[in-house]
Design an enzyme around this catalytic site. Structure first.
Site, PDB file in Angstrom:
ATOM      1  N   CYS A 235       0.009 -37.627  -1.930  1.00 16.58           N
ATOM      2  CA  CYS A 235      -1.219 -37.915  -2.545  1.00 16.58           C
ATOM      3  C   CYS A 235      -2.320 -37.508  -1.905  1.00 16.58           C
ATOM      4  O   CYS A 235      -2.385 -37.673  -0.448  1.00 16.58           O
ATOM      5  CB  CYS A 235      -1.353 -39.331  -2.952  1.00 16.58           C
ATOM      6  SG  CYS A 235      -0.001 -40.099  -3.770  1.00 16.58           S
TER       7      CYS A 235
ATOM      8  N   ARG B 219      -0.679 -30.432   0.073  1.00 19.63           N
ATOM      9  CA  ARG B 219       0.186 -31.546   0.386  1.00 19.63           C
ATOM     10  C   ARG B 219       1.139 -31.988  -0.767  1.00 19.63           C
ATOM     11  O   ARG B 219       2.056 -32.609  -0.449  1.00 19.63           O
ATOM     12  CB  ARG B 219      -0.657 -32.892   0.530  1.00 19.63           C
ATOM     13  CG  ARG B 219      -1.730 -32.837   1.785  1.00 19.63           C
ATOM     14  CD  ARG B 219      -2.663 -33.826   1.875  1.00 19.63           C
ATOM     15  NE  ARG B 219      -1.852 -34.903   2.682  1.00 19.63           N
ATOM     16  CZ  ARG B 219      -2.161 -35.456   3.716  1.00 19.63           C
ATOM     17  NH1 ARG B 219      -2.870 -34.757   4.545  1.00 19.63           N
ATOM     18  NH2 ARG B 219      -1.462 -36.586   4.206  1.00 19.63           N
TER      19      ARG B 219
ATOM     20  N   TRP C 147       1.008 -37.685  -6.284  1.00 17.27           N
ATOM     21  CA  TRP C 147       2.555 -37.353  -6.082  1.00 17.27           C
ATOM     22  C   TRP C 147       3.389 -38.578  -6.504  1.00 17.27           C
ATOM     23  O   TRP C 147       3.160 -39.564  -5.883  1.00 17.27           O
ATOM     24  CB  TRP C 147       2.770 -37.054  -4.625  1.00 17.27           C
ATOM     25  CG  TRP C 147       4.096 -36.372  -4.233  1.00 17.27           C
ATOM     26  CD1 TRP C 147       4.517 -34.864  -4.272  1.00 17.27           C
ATOM     27  CD2 TRP C 147       5.386 -36.856  -3.769  1.00 17.27           C
ATOM     28  NE1 TRP C 147       5.736 -34.717  -4.177  1.00 17.27           N
ATOM     29  CE2 TRP C 147       6.326 -35.940  -3.605  1.00 17.27           C
ATOM     30  CE3 TRP C 147       5.682 -38.403  -3.233  1.00 17.27           C
ATOM     31  CZ2 TRP C 147       7.731 -36.302  -3.127  1.00 17.27           C
ATOM     32  CZ3 TRP C 147       7.124 -38.428  -2.886  1.00 17.27           C
ATOM     33  CH2 TRP C 147       7.906 -37.470  -2.891  1.00 17.27           C
TER      34      TRP C 147
ATOM     35  N   ASN D  50      -3.727 -44.269  -2.227  1.00 16.77           N
ATOM     36  CA  ASN D  50      -2.317 -43.849  -1.580  1.00 16.77           C
ATOM     37  C   ASN D  50      -1.561 -44.930  -0.894  1.00 16.77           C
ATOM     38  O   ASN D  50      -2.145 -45.711  -0.422  1.00 16.77           O
ATOM     39  CB  ASN D  50      -2.645 -42.928  -0.495  1.00 16.77           C
ATOM     40  CG  ASN D  50      -3.240 -41.448  -1.071  1.00 16.77           C
ATOM     41  OD1 ASN D  50      -3.352 -41.274  -2.124  1.00 16.77           O
ATOM     42  ND2 ASN D  50      -3.760 -40.629  -0.177  1.00 16.77           N
ATOM     43  N   GLY D  51      -0.387 -44.725  -0.978  1.00 18.07           N
ATOM     44  CA  GLY D  51       0.370 -45.972  -0.567  1.00 18.07           C
ATOM     45  C   GLY D  51       1.198 -46.608  -1.405  1.00 18.07           C
ATOM     46  O   GLY D  51       1.517 -46.341  -2.556  1.00 18.07           O
TER      47      GLY D  51
ATOM     48  N   GLU E 258      17.545 -25.374  11.054  1.00 16.95           N
ATOM     49  CA  GLU E 258      16.208 -25.180  10.461  1.00 16.95           C
ATOM     50  C   GLU E 258      16.186 -23.752   9.608  1.00 16.95           C
ATOM     51  O   GLU E 258      15.743 -23.783   8.548  1.00 16.95           O
ATOM     52  CB  GLU E 258      15.492 -24.591  11.889  1.00 16.95           C
ATOM     53  CG  GLU E 258      13.989 -24.441  11.399  1.00 16.95           C
ATOM     54  CD  GLU E 258      13.207 -25.366  10.564  1.00 16.95           C
ATOM     55  OE1 GLU E 258      13.402 -26.731  10.147  1.00 16.95           O
ATOM     56  OE2 GLU E 258      12.228 -25.313  10.216  1.00 16.95           O
TER      57      GLU E 258
ATOM     58  N   LYS F 247      14.908 -24.039   5.591  1.00 17.93           N
ATOM     59  CA  LYS F 247      13.738 -23.339   5.083  1.00 17.93           C
ATOM     60  C   LYS F 247      14.322 -22.484   3.934  1.00 17.93           C
ATOM     61  O   LYS F 247      13.418 -22.472   2.796  1.00 17.93           O
ATOM     62  CB  LYS F 247      13.457 -22.317   6.311  1.00 17.93           C
ATOM     63  CG  LYS F 247      12.062 -21.890   6.732  1.00 17.93           C
ATOM     64  CD  LYS F 247      11.086 -22.815   7.466  1.00 17.93           C
ATOM     65  CE  LYS F 247      11.269 -24.268   6.772  1.00 17.93           C
ATOM     66  NZ  LYS F 247      10.579 -25.133   7.633  1.00 17.93           N
TER      67      LYS F 247
ATOM     68  N   GLU G  26      14.396 -25.075   0.928  1.00 19.20           N
ATOM     69  CA  GLU G  26      13.322 -25.483   0.571  1.00 19.20           C
ATOM     70  C   GLU G  26      12.318 -24.519  -0.367  1.00 19.20           C
ATOM     71  O   GLU G  26      11.907 -25.092  -1.493  1.00 19.20           O
ATOM     72  CB  GLU G  26      12.367 -25.859   1.613  1.00 19.20           C
ATOM     73  CG  GLU G  26      12.452 -27.034   2.462  1.00 19.20           C
ATOM     74  CD  GLU G  26      11.352 -26.879   3.668  1.00 19.20           C
ATOM     75  OE1 GLU G  26      10.605 -28.004   3.655  1.00 19.20           O
ATOM     76  OE2 GLU G  26      11.356 -26.330   4.512  1.00 19.20           O
TER      77      GLU G  26
ATOM     78  N   HIS H  58      36.783 -27.226  10.843  1.00 12.73           N
ATOM     79  CA  HIS H  58      37.246 -28.532  10.681  1.00 12.73           C
ATOM     80  C   HIS H  58      36.847 -29.018   9.049  1.00 12.73           C
ATOM     81  O   HIS H  58      36.823 -30.025   8.973  1.00 12.73           O
ATOM     82  CB  HIS H  58      36.573 -29.544  11.548  1.00 12.73           C
ATOM     83  CG  HIS H  58      36.730 -29.108  13.124  1.00 12.73           C
ATOM     84  ND1 HIS H  58      38.130 -29.517  13.514  1.00 12.73           N
ATOM     85  CD2 HIS H  58      36.350 -28.785  14.213  1.00 12.73           C
ATOM     86  CE1 HIS H  58      38.131 -29.230  14.870  1.00 12.73           C
ATOM     87  NE2 HIS H  58      37.087 -28.742  15.398  1.00 12.73           N
TER      88      HIS H  58
ATOM     89  N   LYS I 164       3.707 -32.007   1.455  1.00 10.86           N
ATOM     90  CA  LYS I 164       3.628 -31.496   2.966  1.00 10.86           C
ATOM     91  C   LYS I 164       3.502 -32.716   3.894  1.00 10.86           C
ATOM     92  O   LYS I 164       4.370 -32.604   4.888  1.00 10.86           O
ATOM     93  CB  LYS I 164       2.191 -31.014   3.126  1.00 10.86           C
ATOM     94  CG  LYS I 164       1.764 -30.361   4.555  1.00 10.86           C
ATOM     95  CD  LYS I 164       2.853 -29.318   4.795  1.00 10.86           C
ATOM     96  CE  LYS I 164       2.492 -28.815   6.049  1.00 10.86           C
ATOM     97  NZ  LYS I 164       3.695 -27.914   6.549  1.00 10.86           N
TER      98      LYS I 164
HETATM   99  C1  F6R Z   1      10.152 -28.667   6.203  1.00  6.70           C
HETATM  100  C2  F6R Z   1       9.117 -29.622   6.673  1.00  6.70           C
HETATM  101  C3  F6R Z   1       9.287 -31.212   6.504  1.00  6.70           C
HETATM  102  C4  F6R Z   1       8.701 -31.964   7.801  1.00  6.70           C
HETATM  103  C5  F6R Z   1       8.905 -33.339   7.925  1.00  6.70           C
HETATM  104  C6  F6R Z   1       8.132 -33.998   8.931  1.00  6.70           C
HETATM  105  O1  F6R Z   1       9.587 -27.478   6.070  1.00  6.70           O
HETATM  106  O2  F6R Z   1       7.889 -29.337   6.517  1.00  6.70           O
HETATM  107  O3  F6R Z   1      10.642 -31.183   6.793  1.00  6.70           O
HETATM  108  O4  F6R Z   1       8.942 -31.084   8.987  1.00  6.70           O
HETATM  109  O5  F6R Z   1       8.411 -33.938   6.700  1.00  6.70           O
HETATM  110  O6  F6R Z   1       6.771 -33.961   8.918  1.00  6.70           O
HETATM  111  P1  F6R Z   1       5.760 -34.236  10.032  1.00  6.70           P
HETATM  112  O7  F6R Z   1       6.146 -32.979  10.978  1.00  6.70           O
HETATM  113  O8  F6R Z   1       4.470 -33.951   9.525  1.00  6.70           O
HETATM  114  O9  F6R Z   1       6.184 -35.621  10.448  1.00  6.70           O
END
Ligand code: F6R
Length: 614
Positions: free
Chosen positions: A2, A28, A76, A102-103, A489, A493, A496, A512, A609
């Site tokens: 949010c 976000r 969100w 938010n929260g 990673e 990526k 996602e 395994h 985000k």
């Molecule tokens: C993946 C991604 C998320 C963040 C995770 C932590 O592309 O962006 O997995 O890495 O939500 O976010 P931060 O780094 O802001 O704590």
């Protein structure tokens, strides 16, 4: 997650600032958007499920345009499905107030029952609406909005960044409060703003005040009063923001993700170059942080992070153990909090977070502190909660990361981890000056190698490979040693942004169990760099190839490229530094696959985000 925005202006016309602010925090992640303003003593609310454009359509009648005060929100969904009804702002039954939140109000069900028994009818399923109803009832007593907010907050349990507007005796009032999720305020000579994200106010000013937990702020055009929960004024520092509105534009790129991938050579330079001291073979960290004295007392490191940041933390483990010889544990922040962790004296918790607002990481770091650890942070956002709560901070200078999938923040975190590992090794004497010099020179030289990986011929080659693999049934990303987290990673990526099934695995672990999944429909991406595990990775590739898998080798290990048949060549560097280079082709590979599949790359479904709830 949010986003909140609020504005009050002496010359009216806050609607544009609200919409602009919401647009900036769009990245976000959200599923509905809304605004509420006060004009001529009347609260007017408009909210719509879906993208901001839906809201803008209902604003076209111009009815809200002249209002001098207002709040806005991108939601969100957590409590209640995404819908117009559940969107913010929410109003009380008598229409005296509108709020954005938010929260989470954890006792909302209990409060909802009490209020329903008092004859209040709820229109949404959200926890937030209880706050609107509580404030509305308090305002019935004829008290000010700030006092109504304080009294209502006393009745809730949970976390909030809250913005509220109501018509008071002297005109429209704007109040906000914080406990948990981020909230900042800012003023200009004729206006004042509140926002959950610094990007929401930088079009107006570069001076902001980050609210602390328990703060209630009263905003008027040109002034902000911050008080504690009892109403006593408190002093909060005014912080200068380094980011500019220009940093948040697309600058001609089709997607933020692609723009941010291409920023990585500059980000590396900003994060590392000024801190590298080649003459001494050491690293200078601002403000005397991570001093010899402090680091000599560190006997163990506990990494706490989520998602991509966790992968950077896993690389940090290899680096710190390998270079500084200090043992490192790595936990998902969300697991650490509830597993009853035991920390030994001398533990340095290392929270890694791009946003500095991830609820799980903040919670884990707070717990580590309670358990006696000192808390260090690798963080990208100045003024963020993580940065302010940590004892020492190593800032990454990645600039605003708008694409939901983290790219430049990741390589900046890994570069910061290299700096920290070298600093630790030099402080405790486990890394020689010569070794440190070689590593730091290698780090400095990565910039041109990164530029090569981003050059058109390499990009085109990766795009062509993406075409070949865009219809694969599934993907395995395999790596070992310091490139094992790179495999994780790479898989994250891809899933996602392209919604394709991808798993990252330690290459040696395939035999395994997971190897049972290999068939000609599966693409196996291996990540390898010359070093002590390179030949082992190569034989792991042979194992999957001989079971019919299609192999694609990424890195600078000739032997692996030959076995795989398809490859992306990465310039050679010191093995410890290879994750920074190897990650870039994987980011591009995911990007092109997602693009070919027509995915919404910068705003993948279901993702936010900055995840500010548990
Ligand atoms: C993946 C991604 C998320 C963040 C995770 C932590 O592309 O962006 O997995 O890495 O939500 O976010 P931060 O780094 O802001 O704590």
């Amino acid at each position: 997650m949010c986003g909140i925005i609020g504005a009050i202006r002496s010359d009216g016309g806050v609607l544009n600032a609200l919409i602009e602010g919401l647009r900036v925090v769009e990245y976000r992640g959200y599923d509905s958007a809304g605004v509420a303003v006060i004009d001529g003593g009347q609260i007017l609310v408009r909210k719509k499920q879906g993208r901001l454009e839906n809201l803008e359509k209902v604003l076209e009648d111009g009815a809200l345009e002249q209002a001098p005060v207002g709040i806005g929100h991108t939601r969100w969904a957590t409590h209640g499905e995404p819908s117009d009804r559940n969107s913010h702002p929410h109003q009380g039954a008598a229409g005296r107030v509108a709020i954005v939140h938010n929260g989470i109000f954890e006792n909302y069900l209990e409060l909802r029952e009490q209020l329903t028994a008092q004859g209040i009818t709820f229109v949404s399923e959200t926890d937030s609406e209880v706050m609107a109803q509580l404030i509305d009832l308090e305002l019935q007593e004829g008290i000010s909005l700030e006092n109504a907010v304080r009294r209502s907050l006393r009745r809730v349990e949970g976390y909030y960044a809250l913005g509220a507007i109501a018509e008071g005796p002297d005109g429209a009032e704007l109040v906000c409060a914080r406990k948990g999720p981020p909230l900042l305020v800012a003023s200009t000579p004729d206006a004042a703003y509140l926002a959950s994200d610094v990007l929401g106010v930088i079009p107006h000013t570069d001076r902001v005040v980050y609210l602390e937990d328990g703060d209630v702020a009263i905003l008027k055009p040109g002034s902000i009063q911050v008080t504690d929960f009892e109403g006593h004024p408190v002093q909060r520092e005014v912080a200068k923001v380094d980011w500019t509105p220009g940093d948040t534009g697309l600058g001609g790129w089709p997607h933020y993700m692609l723009k941010e991938i291409h920023e990585q050579p500059d980000v590396l330079a900003r994060t590392a170059l000024d801190r590298i001291d080649l003459e001494r073979g050491d690293v200078n960290i601002e403000g005397g942080q991570f001093s010899d004295e402090f680091l000599q007392g560190v006997s163990r490191v506990q990494v706490l992070a989520c998602g991509t940041a966790l992968h950077a933390g896993m690389i940090a483990k290899y680096l710190i153990e390998g270079l500084a010889k200090v043992p490192v544990d790595v936990d998902y922040a969300s697991e650490f909090r509830y597993r009853g962790p035991i920390l030994v004296p001398g533990t340095m918790a290392l929270a890694i977070s791009q946003s500095g607002e991830t609820a799980d990481t903040l919670g884990a770091a707070r717990l580590a502190k309670e358990l006696g650890a000192s808390v260090a942070a690798i963080c990208n956002v100045t003024g963020s909660t993580q940065m302010r709560e940590a004892d020492q901070v190593l800032l990454t200078h990645a600039g605003p990361e708008i694409g939901v999938a983290s790219t430049k923040a990741f390589t900046a975190q890994v570069a910061a981890a290299v700096l920290l590992a070298v600093r630790m090794g030099r402080a405790n004497g486990n890394l020689s000056v010569q070794e440190a010099k070689e590593l730091l020179a290698g780090l400095r030289d990565l910039r041109t190698k990164m530029e090569h990986l981003l050059s058109e011929p390499v990009r085109e080659h990766i795009r062509a490979l993406a075409k070949v693999h865009a219809r694969a049934k599934g993907f395995f990303f395999l790596g070992r040693g310091v490139n094992f987290p790179v495999a994780l990673e790479g898989a994250l990526k891809l899933k996602e942004i392209s919604y394709m099934h991808a798993e990252g695995y330690a290459a040696g672990e395939m035999k395994h169990g997971p190897i049972a999944l290999i068939d000609p429909g599966m693409t196996i991406v291996s990540i390898n760099a010359p070093g002590h595990v390179a030949d082992k990775v190569r034989s792991n590739i042979e194992q999957v190839k001989s079971r019919g898998g299609v192999a694609l080798s990424v890195g600078s290990h000739e032997g692996s490229h030959k076995i795989a048949g398809q490859c992306i060549e990465v310039p050679e560097t010191i093995e410890w530094l290879s994750p920074i280079l190897n990650t870039i082709p994987l980011q591009l590979f995911s990007y092109y696959i997602a693009d070919l599949r027509g995915c919404d790359i910068d705003k993948p479904r279901n993702l936010a985000k900055s995840v500010t709830v548990e």
